[in-house]
Motif scaffolding. Structure first.
Motif, PDB file in Angstrom:
ATOM      1  N   ALA A 252      37.879  -2.002 -31.520  1.00 14.13           N
ATOM      2  CA  ALA A 252      37.316  -2.105 -31.052  1.00 14.13           C
ATOM      3  C   ALA A 252      36.715  -1.461 -29.814  1.00 14.13           C
ATOM      4  O   ALA A 252      35.619  -0.882 -29.208  1.00 14.13           O
ATOM      5  CB  ALA A 252      36.384  -3.731 -30.144  1.00 14.13           C
TER       6      ALA A 252
ATOM      7  N   SER B  90      31.791  -2.371 -33.042  1.00 17.42           N
ATOM      8  CA  SER B  90      32.226  -3.273 -33.219  1.00 17.42           C
ATOM      9  C   SER B  90      30.465  -4.217 -33.038  1.00 17.42           C
ATOM     10  O   SER B  90      31.221  -5.935 -33.209  1.00 17.42           O
ATOM     11  CB  SER B  90      32.548  -3.331 -31.999  1.00 17.42           C
ATOM     12  OG  SER B  90      32.405  -2.829 -31.039  1.00 17.42           O
ATOM     13  N   THR B  91      29.045  -3.911 -33.133  1.00 14.72           N
ATOM     14  CA  THR B  91      27.911  -4.734 -32.929  1.00 14.72           C
ATOM     15  C   THR B  91      28.107  -5.456 -34.480  1.00 14.72           C
ATOM     16  O   THR B  91      27.532  -6.527 -34.304  1.00 14.72           O
ATOM     17  CB  THR B  91      27.464  -4.273 -31.562  1.00 14.72           C
ATOM     18  OG1 THR B  91      26.700  -2.672 -32.815  1.00 14.72           O
ATOM     19  CG2 THR B  91      27.657  -4.135 -30.547  1.00 14.72           C
TER      20      THR B  91
ATOM     21  N   ARG C 248      32.838  -7.219 -36.163  1.00 12.27           N
ATOM     22  CA  ARG C 248      34.292  -7.381 -35.066  1.00 12.27           C
ATOM     23  C   ARG C 248      35.297  -6.240 -35.952  1.00 12.27           C
ATOM     24  O   ARG C 248      35.931  -7.200 -37.841  1.00 12.27           O
ATOM     25  CB  ARG C 248      34.508  -8.604 -34.419  1.00 12.27           C
ATOM     26  CG  ARG C 248      35.927  -8.123 -33.884  1.00 12.27           C
ATOM     27  CD  ARG C 248      35.676  -9.715 -32.219  1.00 12.27           C
ATOM     28  NE  ARG C 248      36.580  -9.595 -31.518  1.00 12.27           N
ATOM     29  CZ  ARG C 248      37.100  -8.979 -30.847  1.00 12.27           C
ATOM     30  NH1 ARG C 248      35.774  -8.245 -30.558  1.00 12.27           N
ATOM     31  NH2 ARG C 248      37.674  -8.409 -30.657  1.00 12.27           N
TER      32      ARG C 248
END
Length: 429
Positions: free
Chosen positions: A350, A357-358, A361
């Motif tokens: 991440a 990652s947004t 995840r």
């Protein structure tokens, strides 16, 4: 007629034509027009140039504007001389306008040839156009144009009911090249305008651009044949031979052309897509009527026939979404905590900027007990596959190595145990 009589005739012509008030009046009109047009051009050129600098992404239109802008003096002079010639013809004798008419012809010839040679990119073709144009205008100025045209028209033969002369062939070739070149130029300019539209999809933009260009070229060809006097119904006798030629010799060409239209209609690929076809992985740069241009990460540009995108399996990494999931396999030693390994792997992935990652995840799962390690699979998403896949895998692996080293987690390597069935004596040399 002896020499004296000829000299008297020339002198009489000079007195009646050259040395009269109408000749000086025409000369004054030409000089005044040249000066006035030059002053007007200097006032207008900065405005046109400032306007032309706002044109972005349309080099063909910009080249045409610059070619005209640098010769505004001659364009205005042509208009001035045309008006003067019309006024002299209306209110005076035809002999009173010979100087203005000659200047108008020369100015128009200079303007047309200079603009064409500036617009045409091919220097050899530009020189051919310049030489041919000046040769014709020189023959026209000295009155030999009718003789040359009559001579070319006399060289002819009959093909059935159609009479083909050398003049007709040359006119057809010159007019066809000129109109098709103009159609291509207009098609390129319109294609740039279409590409700037925000309401159309990229594939639909390419399709409309190609249809416009093909339509303009076909229309230009028909106009050229009609203008030269060629009866289009006489060409129907060649339709059978053309059909056979397309059926046998141009199978691949027609197949790739139709495949290109299908690709544009079904929107399976578009410029900017990241694709994989066989061993080729890269970004689609351009869609042509015969091939698709694909640029790989190492700078190579592959020209792949359109038919391959119809008949073979194609991986489009950005067909419906730009997000792509990537998997990385790794292992740790048996004395490590698998829960801690998974947590460190997720946090490390991440932290990489390219990892989306947004969007989703990263996840890490233990997949098995290996021969010398605990096996894990790390999954994460990226949104820019066109920037490469190997490099993001390398970044994540390097970050995992540093994170595991800082946490005291070792990555095992295979060990080999050798058992000797008989005693072996080891001596020092």
């Amino acid at each position: 007629m002896d020499f004296a009589e000829a000299f008297d005739a020339v002198g009489s012509w000079m007195r009646t034509v050259l040395l009269n008030e109408w000749t000086f009046f025409q000369l004054a009109l030409i000089v005044a027009g040249y000066l006035l047009c030059g002053l007007l051009a200097r006032r207008i050129e900065p405005v046109v140039e400032a306007r032309a600098r706002t044109i972005k992404g349309n080099p063909d239109l910009l080249r045409v504007i610059i070619a005209f802008m640098r010769r505004l003096r001659w364009l205005f002079l042509i208009v001035w001389l045309w008006i003067a010639d019309a006024m002299l013809l209306r209110f005076g004798w035809p002999s009173y306008r010979w100087l203005v008419a000659t200047a108008l012809t020369l100015a128009a010839a200079w303007f047309v040839i200079s603009v064409l040679t500036r617009i045409i990119r091919n220097q050899t073709l530009a020189r051919v156009v310049a030489v041919t144009g000046w040769t014709y205008f020189a023959a026209y100025a000295i009155g030999l144009d009718r003789v040359i045209l009559t001579t070319l028209d006399s060289v002819a033969f009959n093909l059935g009911a159609v009479r083909l002369s050398l003049l007709l062939v040359l006119k057809a070739i010159a007019l066809s090249f000129a109109l098709i070149w103009l159609a291509v130029l207009v098609g390129n300019v319109s294609a740039h305008w279409i590409q700037r539209s925000a309401d159309l999809t990229p594939s639909f933009k390419v399709l409309i651009s190609k249809l416009v260009k093909i339509g303009l070229i076909g229309f230009a060809g028909v106009i050229a044949l009609n203008a030269t006097g060629v009866d289009l119904t006489a060409l129907t006798i060649f339709s059978g031979a053309v059909g056979v030629g397309i059926g046998f010799g141009l199978q691949k060409v027609v197949s790739n052309f139709i495949s290109g239209i299908i690709i544009l209609l079904d929107k399976s690929i578009k410029p900017g897509d990241t694709i994989t076809l066989g061993d080729t992985f890269g970004s689609v740069r351009d869609l042509r009527s015969r091939f698709v241009s694909v640029i790989t990460r190492d700078g190579k540009e592959y020209l792949i026939p359109n038919e391959d995108f119809i008949s073979q399996q194609v991986v489009n990494w950005s067909f419906s979404s730009d997000y792509v999931r990537i998997e990385i396999n790794f292992g740790t030693s048996y004395d490590s905590d698998p829960h801690e390994v998974a947590r460190i792997a997720i946090e490390t992935a991440a932290s990489i900027p390219r990892v989306a990652s947004t969007y989703a995840r990263p996840v890490c799962w233990m997949t098995g007990f290996g021969a010398s390690s605990l096996d894990f699979k790390l999954r994460f998403w990226i949104s820019d596959p066109s920037n490469g896949l190997t490099n993001i895998r390398g970044q994540v692996l390097m970050a995992l190595w540093e994170a595991f080293k800082a946490a005291g987690i070792s990555i095992p390597f295979p060990h080999r145990e050798i058992i000797m069935k008989t005693p072996v004596e080891v001596t020092r040399a």
